[in-house]
Design an enzyme around this catalytic site. Structure first.
Site, PDB file in Angstrom:
ATOM      1  N   THR A 149       0.848  -1.187   0.000  1.00 47.72           N
ATOM      2  CA  THR A 149       0.000   0.000   0.000  1.00 47.72           C
ATOM      3  C   THR A 149       0.886   1.241   0.000  1.00 47.72           C
ATOM      4  O   THR A 149       1.781   1.378   0.836  1.00 47.72           O
ATOM      5  CB  THR A 149      -0.903   0.029   1.240  1.00 47.72           C
ATOM      6  OG1 THR A 149      -1.744  -1.124   1.234  1.00 47.72           O
ATOM      7  CG2 THR A 149      -1.769   1.283   1.261  1.00 47.72           C
ATOM      8  N   LYS A 209      -7.582   1.620  -1.902  1.00 45.26           N
ATOM      9  CA  LYS A 209      -7.084   1.144  -0.612  1.00 45.26           C
ATOM     10  C   LYS A 209      -6.820   2.301   0.344  1.00 45.26           C
ATOM     11  O   LYS A 209      -7.081   2.202   1.547  1.00 45.26           O
ATOM     12  CB  LYS A 209      -5.799   0.333  -0.813  1.00 45.26           C
ATOM     13  CG  LYS A 209      -5.215  -0.223   0.489  1.00 45.26           C
ATOM     14  CD  LYS A 209      -6.138  -1.263   1.136  1.00 45.26           C
ATOM     15  CE  LYS A 209      -5.713  -1.602   2.564  1.00 45.26           C
ATOM     16  NZ  LYS A 209      -4.364  -2.100   2.695  1.00 45.26           N
TER      17      LYS A 209
END
Length: 319
Positions: free
Chosen positions: A140, A215
Site C-alpha cells: 500500500t 485502498k
C-alpha cells in the site's frame, strides 16, 4: 540490497481487518453466489513466479502459490528465512536477478514506498525480467510510485499492476484475501489465476494506480471509524456506561462495522488503536499527501481521524 523479509516482519501493509477474525460470505449485495475463476487452472504463461518480501503477509502467499503448482523463486537473505522458504517448497534466491530471471510475474510485498522504489527502480529487476512479464505491487502506497515503476518498465515491454490487499495472514491461509487491482484489463485477467490462489475477491477497480487510491480511501475511512469509536466510548463514559460493556453491546446493533468488531475484540479503542497505529499513521500520511497533490482534502474524515488525538480512548497521535 536490504533484508526485505526482516523489514516486513511486522506486516507488509496496514490492514484493519487482521486484528480480529472475520467471516466473509461469497455472495454479492443481492445475495447471489459470486462467480469465482477456476482456482485450479494453471496457465503455462504464469507458472514461474518471483517474489520479494516474504514476511508476515508474503510468506503465506508464497505457501499458497507453491501449493497451487507454481514455481516460486523468493528473495531470502537471512539463514532463518531461507530455511523457512525452502521448507515451504519455494526456490530461494539470494539476489533480485535470480528472482526475476525468466519469471512470468514478480510479486512485490514489501512495507513502504521507499522499499518498492528500491526493489523496482534501484535494482536490476526491470532489466532482467523478460518482455511480457508483469510486476505486481501488493504494498500500500502512493499511486505515483507504481506509475513511476510502470513508466520505467514500459521500455522493456513489462506490465505493472498495483494490487494492495485488505485482510491478514489468516485470510491468505483461507484464500479469502481482498485485493484491489489497478491496471490494464488484459493483464489483470492474466493474473487472476495467480492472485486467486490466496485472494477472493480480486477486484479490478480501474487503471494503474486505482488500486492504491481505493485502498487509501479504505484505510482513511477505517481510521475515521476509529476516531468516531473513540468519541463514542468517551460519550458512553459520560453517560455512565463502562467501555467494555459498551463495546460488547454495540456490535449487535445497527452501528456494527468491521472497525467496531476489531475494537470489541481488543476490549478498548485505545488497545486496538495502539495495535494498528504504525500502519494507520503510514497510510493516512500517504492519503493526505495524495489528496494534497490533487488539490483536495479529506473532508469530514479529517476531524474524525483527529478524534484519536483527544482524551484517553486513543493513542496520543492517531494519524
Amino acid at each position: 540490497m536490504r533484508d526485505y523479509d526482516s523489514r516486513c516482519r511486522k506486516g507488509d501493509s496496514f490492514d484493519p481487518d487482521e486484528s480480529a477474525e472475520y467471516t466473509r460470505g461469497c455472495r454479492d449485495h443481492q445475495g447471489r453466489r459470486r462467480h469465482r475463476p477456476d482456482q485450479h487452472a494453471l496457465p503455462a504463461h504464469m507458472k514461474r513466479l518471483g517474489f520479494v518480501g516474504a514476511g508476515r503477509m508474503g510468506l503465506p502467499m508464497v505457501r499458497r502459490l507453491v501449493a497451487g503448482g507454481h514455481e516460486v523463486r523468493v528473495l531470502g537473505r537471512s539463514p532463518e528465512r531461507r530455511r523457512a522458504l525452502s521448507d515451504e517448497g519455494a526456490l530461494v534466491s539470494r539476489g533480485i536477478e535470480e528472482v526475476a530471471d525468466g519469471a512470468d510475474a514478480v510479486l512485490v510485498c514489501v512495507y513502504t514506498d521507499e522499499q518498492v522504489r528500491e526493489v523496482c527502480l534501484g535494482s536490476p529487476l526491470l532489466e532482467v525480467l523478460p518482455n511480457g512479464a508483469v510486476v505486481v505491487v501488493h504494498t500500500t502506497g502512493s499511486p505515483r510510485t507504481v506509475e513511476a515503476v510502470a513508466a520505467r518498465a514500459a521500455a522493456g515491454g513489462i506490465q505493472v499492476v498495483d494490487a494492495p490487499v485488505s485482510g491478514g495472514p489468516h485470510d491468505i491461509a483461507a484464500g479469502r484475501l481482498s485485493v484491489f487491482v489497478g491496471g490494464d484489463e488484459d493483464t489483470v485477467a492474466r493474473l487472476r489465476p495467480v492472485l486467486g490462489r490466496y485472494a477472493d475477491p480480486v477486484l479490478h477497480v480501474g487503471p494503474l494506480g486505482a488500486g492504491q487510491r481505493v485502498k487509501l480511501v479504505n484505510n482513511a475511512l477505517f481510521a475515521a471509524h476509529l476516531g468516531l469509536l473513540s468519541d463514542a466510548a468517551r460519550l458512553g463514559r459520560q453517560l455512565g456506561v463502562d467501555e467494555a460493556i459498551l463495546l460488547d453491546a454495540l456490535p449487535h446493533g445497527s452501528a456494527a462495522s468491521r472497525a467496531l468488531t476489531g475494537v470489541a475484540a481488543r476490549g478498548s479503542v485505545a488497545r486496538f488503536a495502539e495495535a494498528v497505529r504504525e500502519f494507520v499513521d503510514k497510510d493516512v500520511d500517504v492519503v493526505r499527501q495524495v489528496a494534497a497533490e490533487l488539490g483536495t482534502g479529506l473532508g469530514a474524515l479529517a476531524p474524525a481521524i483527529g478524534s484519536l488525538n483527544r482524551g484517553d480512548s486513543g493513542p496520543a497521535d492517531g494519524g
